[in-house]
Design an enzyme around this catalytic site. Structure first.
Site, PDB file in Angstrom:
ATOM      1  N   VAL A  34      36.174   5.326  89.376  1.00 23.03           N
ATOM      2  CA  VAL A  34      36.364   6.246  90.496  1.00 23.03           C
ATOM      3  C   VAL A  34      35.203   7.231  90.488  1.00 23.03           C
ATOM      4  CG1 VAL A  34      37.858   7.996  91.502  1.00 23.03           C
ATOM      5  CG2 VAL A  34      38.853   6.010  90.404  1.00 23.03           C
ATOM      6  N   ASP A  35      34.433   7.243  91.568  1.00 22.99           N
ATOM      7  CA  ASP A  35      33.262   8.112  91.675  1.00 22.99           C
ATOM      8  C   ASP A  35      33.358   8.880  92.986  1.00 22.99           C
ATOM      9  OD1 ASP A  35      30.845   9.364  91.605  1.00 22.99           O
ATOM     10  OD2 ASP A  35      29.634   7.546  91.488  1.00 22.99           O
ATOM     11  N   THR A  36      33.714  10.160  92.894  1.00 25.42           N
ATOM     12  CA  THR A  36      33.832  10.972  94.112  1.00 25.42           C
ATOM     13  C   THR A  36      32.468  11.335  94.672  1.00 25.42           C
ATOM     14  OG1 THR A  36      33.976  12.985  92.786  1.00 25.42           O
ATOM     15  CG2 THR A  36      36.038  11.927  93.412  1.00 25.42           C
ATOM     16  N   GLY A  37      31.401  11.109  93.925  1.00 28.90           N
ATOM     17  CA  GLY A  37      30.064  11.364  94.438  1.00 28.90           C
ATOM     18  C   GLY A  37      29.487  10.180  95.191  1.00 28.90           C
TER      19      GLY A  37
END
Length: 195
Positions: free
Chosen positions: A75-78
């Site tokens: 999971v990468d919110t960037g």
């Protein structure tokens, strides 16, 4: 006398000092009806580990390998878009070359756009979302769940707080020592007008 919002934003005399900085008045939309308990249970919460936040994802689509129906994705919110490795897909998937701007600069000839629907879910029973296009890593290095999927799932991310014991420092130096004892003693000369 009231001014239009454009005038208030451009005129510094009309701006107000709010919480230590200049800012324009903010408009807050009130919530008229709170969510019911049934609606709160429908909202998706993703519990993540602090060291490597990854989650199991259920995939389906015409371009996926038959064995790739479940995967562990970071999971990468960037990351703006979701990224799949190329070895998860069949060889003749419809591809469009893509240049991706990342922290290391623009990377060309590494990513392709998969033009075709891909269905994702975080639970086997749903909710299911369909993404029209997705990035494919041709080096088979990354499987990233990006903001496009997270926003469509309306997921909230909860990272557990690390509980640390309070640090207690013991001062064993005499009160006359201030940490400058390693410096040479200053000369005893009269310094006008300091003395």
């Amino acid at each position: 006398r009231s001014f239009p919002l454009e005038t208030r934003l451009s005129n510094p005399q009309i701006k107000k000092l709010i919480e230590g900085g200049l800012s324009a008045p903010q408009t807050v939309t009130p919530i008229t009806d709170p969510l019911s308990e049934a609606e709160l249970e429908c909202l998706l919460s993703i519990p993540l580990a602090r060291s490597r936040p990854s989650v199991a994802v259920y995939l389906s689509g015409p371009w996926l390998q038959p064995s790739q129906n479940q995967a562990l994705m970071l999971v990468d919110t960037g990351a703006e878009n979701t990224v799949l490795p190329q070895n998860w897909l069949v060889r003749d998937y419809p591809r469009i070359p893509a240049a991706v701007l990342g922290a290391g600069g623009v990377s060309r000839n590494r990513y392709n756009w998969l033009q075709g629907p891909l269905t994702l879910a975080l639970k086997p029973e749903g909710p299911f979302i369909t993404i029209p296009k997705i990035l494919v890593d041709t080096f088979d290095k990354w499987q990233i769940l990006g903001r496009d999927v997270l926003s469509r799932l309306q997921a909230s991310i909860s990272i557990p707080e690390e509980v640390r014991p309070p640090m207690v420092g013991v001062l064993d130096a005499p009160p006359s020592h201030i940490g400058l004892e390693h410096l040479p003693v200053p000369p005893e000369v009269p310094q006008f007008p300091l003395n």
